[in-house]
Structure formats: structure tokens, C-alpha cells
Design an enzyme around this catalytic site. Sequence first.
Site, mmCIF file in Angstrom:
data_model
loop_
_atom_site.group_PDB
_atom_site.id
_atom_site.type_symbol
_atom_site.label_atom_id
_atom_site.label_comp_id
_atom_site.label_asym_id
_atom_site.label_seq_id
_atom_site.Cartn_x
_atom_site.Cartn_y
_atom_site.Cartn_z
ATOM 1 N N PRO A 119 0.505 1.435 11.718
ATOM 2 C CG PRO A 119 1.106 -0.805 11.983
ATOM 3 C CD PRO A 119 1.614 0.598 12.177
ATOM 4 C CB CYS A 120 -4.366 2.871 13.251
ATOM 5 S SG CYS A 120 -4.576 3.987 11.881
ATOM 6 C CG HIS A 121 -3.811 -0.813 8.170
ATOM 7 N ND1 HIS A 121 -2.685 -0.006 8.232
ATOM 8 C CD2 HIS A 121 -3.389 -2.033 7.772
ATOM 9 C CE1 HIS A 121 -1.626 -0.724 7.879
ATOM 10 N NE2 HIS A 121 -2.019 -1.957 7.600
#
Length: 152
Positions: A119-121
Site C-alpha cells: 500500500p504505497c497509496h
Amino acid sequence: MELYSQNLSLPIGDVYICSDGSAVTEVGFGFRDAPRGCPVTERCARELAEYCAGVRRDFDVPLSPVGTAFQMKIWALLREIPYGQTATYGALAAKAGNPGAARAVGMACNRNPIAILIPCHRVVGSNGSLTGYAGGLDFKQRLLELEGAYHE
């Protein structure tokens, strides 16, 4: 090694899933040509649909990203950011043992081959602002809103 891919339309946007047959190797934005799924891509598609429906917070499908040692370290740290929360690039750099490496953390996020599941978001600027995202800031905002982590 045989490679598999599958396209998926989600409420948050279109994605494609790639697998080597035993683990997910890539989740990207848009569609890929000539998809041919396998049990791993089908499982990932189910998990992503459950995530978008709000019934899944963690992914169980096996992942196999390829990157440098630093990228792998950052991607592992990204997976530790809890659903519905965010972290800054600087905080991740400090957690990785190199507080001055916020830009390098940003590049590792940029090179993340498995969007959403890694989850780089959930990584935001030091002031909480949305910053670059491979799928575009609108996609990032939709993901954070889905998780309840973004409030204007």
C-alpha cells in the site's frame, strides 16, 4: 516460467494482475492485452473486490515483488502501515534506519510493482498532502477515501 495476467474493473478503477503461477508479481493500473488468468490471479481479484466492498483490510494472496534490497525493505514497511492510516516518506525513511532518505523512499514507492496490496497509496507528504502515485492522485485519493484515511 509461465506468466499469467488478468484484468479487473473495480469501483475505484481498472487494474491488471500478473502472476508467475505461485504468487502475484504485479498489480498495475489500466488493462493489459491478452489476459490469461490462473488460480493466483483469480484469488487476488477476489481479494481486491472484497477490499473495494469494505469487507477485507488485509491481503492473504502470496506476493513476489522484485526489487533492490532497499526497495524490498521499504515495501515490507509499507505493508506494516495499518489500513485506514497513513505515514510520511520521512517517517518511513527513519523507520528504515536512514532518516535522510525520504526521496529514496519516494522512489521505492514509485517502483512498487504491486499496487494496492503493497500500500504505497498510504504514504503522504510531510504536511499530509497527497503526493505522486503511479495510478494518479485521483486513484490514490479514492483508495484513501475507501479506507477512511483521507479527509478534505
